[in-house]
Every structure is written in structure tokens, then in C-alpha cells.
Enzyme design. Structure first.
Site, PDB file in Angstrom:
ATOM      1  N   SER A 130       0.844  -1.200   0.000  1.00 58.67           N
ATOM      2  CA  SER A 130       0.000   0.000   0.000  1.00 58.67           C
ATOM      3  C   SER A 130       0.880   1.251   0.000  1.00 58.67           C
ATOM      4  O   SER A 130       1.969   1.252   0.578  1.00 58.67           O
ATOM      5  CB  SER A 130      -0.881  -0.009   1.255  1.00 58.67           C
ATOM      6  OG  SER A 130      -1.363   1.286   1.521  1.00 58.67           O
ATOM      7  N   TYR A 153      -2.437   5.614  -4.008  1.00 61.68           N
ATOM      8  CA  TYR A 153      -3.526   6.565  -3.773  1.00 61.68           C
ATOM      9  C   TYR A 153      -3.154   7.862  -4.480  1.00 61.68           C
ATOM     10  O   TYR A 153      -2.041   8.004  -5.016  1.00 61.68           O
ATOM     11  CB  TYR A 153      -3.699   6.808  -2.271  1.00 61.68           C
ATOM     12  CG  TYR A 153      -4.504   5.729  -1.572  1.00 61.68           C
ATOM     13  CD1 TYR A 153      -5.730   5.308  -2.074  1.00 61.68           C
ATOM     14  CD2 TYR A 153      -4.048   5.157  -0.383  1.00 61.68           C
ATOM     15  CE1 TYR A 153      -6.471   4.327  -1.420  1.00 61.68           C
ATOM     16  CE2 TYR A 153      -4.783   4.175   0.272  1.00 61.68           C
ATOM     17  CZ  TYR A 153      -6.002   3.767  -0.255  1.00 61.68           C
ATOM     18  OH  TYR A 153      -6.729   2.799   0.391  1.00 61.68           O
ATOM     19  N   THR A 181      -5.932   2.754  -6.935  1.00 59.35           N
ATOM     20  CA  THR A 181      -7.185   2.563  -6.202  1.00 59.35           C
ATOM     21  C   THR A 181      -8.122   3.738  -6.471  1.00 59.35           C
ATOM     22  O   THR A 181      -7.793   4.887  -6.183  1.00 59.35           O
ATOM     23  CB  THR A 181      -6.899   2.451  -4.694  1.00 59.35           C
ATOM     24  OG1 THR A 181      -6.098   1.287  -4.478  1.00 59.35           O
ATOM     25  CG2 THR A 181      -8.182   2.332  -3.883  1.00 59.35           C
ATOM     26  N   ARG A 190     -14.782   4.143   9.976  1.00 64.99           N
ATOM     27  CA  ARG A 190     -14.687   2.719  10.336  1.00 64.99           C
ATOM     28  C   ARG A 190     -15.049   2.630  11.812  1.00 64.99           C
ATOM     29  O   ARG A 190     -14.252   2.983  12.698  1.00 64.99           O
ATOM     30  CB  ARG A 190     -13.281   2.200  10.094  1.00 64.99           C
ATOM     31  CG  ARG A 190     -12.789   2.532   8.704  1.00 64.99           C
ATOM     32  CD  ARG A 190     -12.414   1.347   7.879  1.00 64.99           C
ATOM     33  NE  ARG A 190     -12.266   1.759   6.491  1.00 64.99           N
ATOM     34  CZ  ARG A 190     -11.132   2.224   5.938  1.00 64.99           C
ATOM     35  NH1 ARG A 190     -10.034   2.302   6.657  1.00 64.99           N
ATOM     36  NH2 ARG A 190     -11.099   2.589   4.677  1.00 64.99           N
ATOM     37  N   LYS A 277      -8.205  -0.562  -9.357  1.00 60.67           N
ATOM     38  CA  LYS A 277      -8.830  -1.255  -8.213  1.00 60.67           C
ATOM     39  C   LYS A 277     -10.100  -0.530  -7.794  1.00 60.67           C
ATOM     40  O   LYS A 277     -10.095   0.692  -7.613  1.00 60.67           O
ATOM     41  CB  LYS A 277      -7.845  -1.307  -7.045  1.00 60.67           C
ATOM     42  CG  LYS A 277      -8.373  -2.024  -5.812  1.00 60.67           C
ATOM     43  CD  LYS A 277      -7.238  -2.359  -4.857  1.00 60.67           C
ATOM     44  CE  LYS A 277      -7.708  -3.153  -3.661  1.00 60.67           C
ATOM     45  NZ  LYS A 277      -8.167  -2.310  -2.560  1.00 60.67           N
ATOM     46  N   HIS A 301     -13.399  -2.752  -1.486  1.00 61.16           N
ATOM     47  CA  HIS A 301     -12.493  -2.401  -0.401  1.00 61.16           C
ATOM     48  C   HIS A 301     -12.782  -3.264   0.829  1.00 61.16           C
ATOM     49  O   HIS A 301     -12.577  -2.844   1.967  1.00 61.16           O
ATOM     50  CB  HIS A 301     -12.631  -0.911  -0.065  1.00 61.16           C
ATOM     51  CG  HIS A 301     -11.316  -0.224   0.188  1.00 61.16           C
ATOM     52  ND1 HIS A 301     -10.605   0.404  -0.783  1.00 61.16           N
ATOM     53  CD2 HIS A 301     -10.594  -0.059   1.327  1.00 61.16           C
ATOM     54  CE1 HIS A 301      -9.493   0.929  -0.269  1.00 61.16           C
ATOM     55  NE2 HIS A 301      -9.468   0.663   1.003  1.00 61.16           N
ATOM     56  N   ARG A 304     -15.019  -1.777   3.650  1.00 63.76           N
ATOM     57  CA  ARG A 304     -14.457  -0.766   4.555  1.00 63.76           C
ATOM     58  C   ARG A 304     -14.830   0.658   4.175  1.00 63.76           C
ATOM     59  O   ARG A 304     -14.529   1.593   4.912  1.00 63.76           O
ATOM     60  CB  ARG A 304     -12.929  -0.899   4.588  1.00 63.76           C
ATOM     61  CG  ARG A 304     -12.466  -2.136   5.328  1.00 63.76           C
ATOM     62  CD  ARG A 304     -11.005  -2.393   5.094  1.00 63.76           C
ATOM     63  NE  ARG A 304     -10.123  -1.405   5.660  1.00 63.76           N
ATOM     64  CZ  ARG A 304      -9.647  -1.419   6.911  1.00 63.76           C
ATOM     65  NH1 ARG A 304     -10.024  -2.361   7.733  1.00 63.76           N
ATOM     66  NH2 ARG A 304      -8.818  -0.496   7.332  1.00 63.76           N
TER      67      ARG A 304
END
Ligand code: FMN
Length: 410
Positions: A130, A153, A181, A190, A277, A301, A304
Site C-alpha cells: 500500500s 492513492y 485505487t 470505520r 482497483k 475495499h 471498509r
């Protein structure tokens, strides 16, 4: 890019090892890893890896929809051990299962990034780093030279200076794919992270310290590795920046999710396989293919980001049909067994990834956990293929499938 074609390691081809069979007595399935991780980890660490958005209903929908897919077997044809090695983007992988990108997995288990990367390299399955991981691109390439992918990202400031540099760094160390992504356009809550007191940057609260003190193996791993940092960004924010300032720096640089115009610009500078993604809609699949992307990663995801999306297994057939063989289809969200992998591949996926399953492995078994998770996936894939009477994953697509909940666009 150096496109080295490799064989699956002998251990993967040969079938389950004696050590794996022994470990199977304690952890026969990924569900058992999760239950053990729940008991063994400090509460906040388990919640950081296990929780989703809202009331976790998106997670449950992914699971339930996968569970509902049925495969009709054929019997009477003797077969040997089905092979699990597959080719993707000119690379040979040990099995069609990979590790999905996960930011700050070091909260769940200290040093998770490196442990996941090394296990992936051993089994020759993809490891996706990531952008916001605790390990840098260069370190990831050292641990997983043959199987390392980078997830990105969006960092739009200064004409995407940081994003383009991250991409160049990945190319320089031979990353095998770039994953953009698109499915995090905004920040969402979350719930279990909030209730556990997890913040960005990560800071121990008194409650967390009390929880951690009750888990000696977690404390020992933490003392060895410390608080997760954002290793990819020291180059831009400076070596001596504290966690607080680093977090502010990253927030200031990031912004929204990639647009299709952004994708076109990254396509220009990244020569290797480009994966989008978060593809759920057939028209997004079409758009990505038109821009020259080689991979469509069907993902929500892992539940999430938003609870109200279809399960990815239900969105998969629409994307497969739209792609019509013009791009590879990757799949994740809710995968907890080799049976789930075969289900997705029978419905047209070319490759499957998982996130939480690997964190449960770490939580349950520490550093040996990711190896066992991978072996469980592979062992169960073999058993499933053998049990439905097909020789390999391609043949699984010919098996009659009951899948009533597929999402249809009127
Ligand atoms: C702890 C955690 C962190 C994640 N961080 C990222 C990330 O940084 N980038 C990204 O594209 N996806 C991220 N994801 C989503 C995963 O890549 C993947 O889509 C999801 O976990 C798949 O669902 P599963 O966990 O049910 O297998 C994260 C998931 C988890 C569990």
C-alpha cells in the site's frame, strides 16, 4: 520492466508439507485463524484489521454472497493433484491468490508489511504494497523481488509530483504491477476503529496500553518494531519528521480518488501492467480498458468504505462480460477460503486477492501466520478443483454454477 517468467516453487507444486499438516490440526481453516486472532490480539489491533464501515454489513454481504455460490460437480473421472500455478501479465505465480494492499497493517501485527512480503515471495504469490504502508517501496522489493506490486492513492499537489515519483521508484526496483485505487473518493468512518480509539497518526491511548499488556507476544513484537510509520514518504517530508507532522503532510498532499484523466497520465509514465482497483460497474471496466489498463480489480475495499454496495461476487459477472477477455479480471472482498477463490474464478476472475485473511493469520500465529494462510488457500483450492471434478481453473468455468444474486443493470 524485467518480465522474468518463473515456475511455482517446488514446495507449492508438490502439495501440502508435513509441517502444514501438523499446523492444520490447530488451524484447519481461515475461520479458525480469525477466531484465534480475536482471542490473541489486543482488542484495538483486531478491530483495526477486522472492522468495516458502519455496522459491518458490507463485510457480511460479501461473505454471504460468496457462500451462496454453488458449483455442480462431475464424478467418475480419476484425476491427480490439480496444478495451482497460473500466469498473469507474463509472470508465473504459485497460485491465483495474492495479498491485497493494506495500509498500516503494523497496527494489527507489528512488522506485518515485511512478514507478508516475505511469505508472498516464498510461495511466489503477489504481494501488494500500500502507498501508506510501514515499509518503503525499496524495502518491499528486497523482501519480495519477484512478486511485488505497488498500490497507489492520489497525491495531486504539484502536478502529481509524489504519485509520479512513487511510480518511478516502483519501476526502478522492478515492481511487477501498478494498482491505482479508485474507490476511496472520500474518507468514511470505520466504526470499530473509532470505538477502539485508533487515530491517524497512530497513538497509544491508556486503554490500548492496557489491552496490549494483556498480550505478551504482541508486546514483544511491538518492542522489536515500534509504531508503524509511513515509510514511503520520508523522501518527501524529510527523514526527521515526527509522526504527527508526517500525518499532516500526507493529508495535505492527498486528495480524492483518481479521475480517468489521472489514469491516462499514469498510463503514459508506467510501462508495466496497470490495474484499476475498485471496478464494480461495467462502464468503468470499459473506460479502464479504453485507457489501456491491463487489469480490472473488482473490489469494494472489503466493506471498509460503504455498506450499501453489492457484494463483489455479484458485481463480478457484469465486469467479466464487459471486459470480454480484453483485460485480466482480479477479484477481492470477502475471500476466506480456497473454495471462495475457485468460486470467483469459476465466475470469470483470472486472479483473486485477500486482505483480512492474511491479517488473521498474523494475529493468530505471528510471523508464521501468512505462510499458513497461503497454504490453506492453496490446499483448499486443490481440494475444491479435485472435488468438482475439473483439472484446472479454466475448466472450473465450465462447471454449472448457481449464482442467483448477480447484479444486473437494467
Ligand atoms: C487493514 C486494511 C487496510 C487496507 N488498506 C488499503 C490500502 O491502503 N489501499 C487499498 O487499495 N486497499 C486497502 N484495503 C483494502 C484491501 O486492499 C482489499 O480490497 C480488501 O481487504 C479485500 O477484502 P477482504 O479483506 O475481505 O479480503 C485495506 C484493507 C484492510 C483490511
Amino acid at each position: 520492466m524485467n518480465e522474468k517468467v518463473m515456475e511455482a516453487p517446488a514446495a507449492v507444486q508438490a502439495g501440502p508439507s508435513a509441517a502444514f499438516r501438523e499446523t492444520l490440526r490447530t488451524y484447519p481453516t481461515i475461520y479458525h485463524l480469525r477466531e484465534c486472532a480475536r482471542r490473541r490480539l489486543p482488542g484495538f489491533a483486531f478491530d483495526a484489521g477486522d472492522g468495516g464501515v458502519g455496522a459491518d454489513k458490507g463485510i457480511a454481504r460479501n461473505w454471504n454472497a460468496l457462500d451462496a455460490v454453488e458449483l455442480l460437480p462431475r464424478y467418475g473421472v480419476a484425476k491427480g493433484l490439480p496444478p495451482t500455478g497460473v500466469e498473469l501479465f507474463g509472470q508465473r505465480y504459485g497460485a491465483p491468490i495474492g495479498i491485497a494492499p493494506m495500509g498500516s497493517p503494523g497496527i494489527v501485527w507489528p512488522d506485518a508489511d515485511a512478514l507478508l512480503a516475505k511469505a508472498a515471495q516464498r510461495a511466489r504469490v503477489p504481494y501488494t504494497l500500500s502507498t501508506v504502508s510501514g515499509m518503503s517501496i525499496e524495502e518491499a522489493a528486497k523482501h519480495a523481488p519477484d512478486v511485488f506490486w505497488l498500490q497507489l492513492y492520489r497525491f495531486p499537489r504539484n502536478e502529481h509530483a509524489i504519485g509520479f515519483d512513487l511510480t518511478r521508484r516502483a519501476a526502478a526496483v522492478g515492481a511487477k504491477a501498478l494498482v491505482m485505487t479508485l474507490d476511496v473518493p472520500v474518507r468514511t468512518t470505520r466504526t470499530r476503529e473509532v470505538l477502539s480509539g485508533i487515530s491517524s497518526p497512530f497513538r497509544f491511548t491508556p486503554k490500548m496500553i492496557m489491552q496490549a499488556l494483556g498480550c505478551p507476544s504482541y508486546c514483544a513484537a511491538f518492542l522489536r518494531n515500534g509504531i508503524p510509520r509511513f515509510a514511503n514518504f520520508t523522501k518527501y517530508a524529510g527523514d526527521n519528521v515526527g509522526l504527527n507532522d508526517m500525518s499532516k503532510f500526507i493529508q495535505g498532499e492527498s486528495g480524492g480518488a483518481f479521475t480517468w484523466e489521472d489514469v491516462a497520465r499514469y498510463r503514459d509514465i508506467w510501462r508495466g501492467p496497470l490495474i484499476i482497483k475498485g471496478v464494480m460497474h461495467p462502464e468503468d471496466a470499459e473506460r479502464a480498458i479504453a485507457l489501456g489498463c491491463e487489469g480490472l480489480h473488482v473490489s469494494n475495499h472489503g466493506g471498509r468504505q460503504i455498506e450499501g454496495l453489492p457484494a463483489t461476487i455479484d458485481a463480478l459477472p457484469g465486469v467479466v462480460a464487459a471486459a470480454n477477455g480484453r483485460a485480466k479480471i482480479l477479484f477481492d472482498s470477502g475471500v476466506r477460503s480456497g473454495l471462495d477463490v475457485v468460486r470467483a474464478m469459476a465466475l470469470g476472475a483470472d486472479f483473486v486477492l485477500a486482505g483480512k485473511a492474511f491479517l488473521w493469520g498474523l494475529g493468530a500465529m505471528g510471523e508464521r501466520g501468512p505462510d499458513h494462510t497461503i497454504e490453506l488457500f492453496i490446499d483448499e483450492m486443490r481440494a475444491t478443483l479435485g472435488q468438482i471434478g475439473v483439472r484446472d481453473f479454466l475448466a472450473a468455468r465450465k462447471v454449472p454454477i448457481r449464482h442467483n444474486s448477480a447484479f444486473r443493470i437494467a
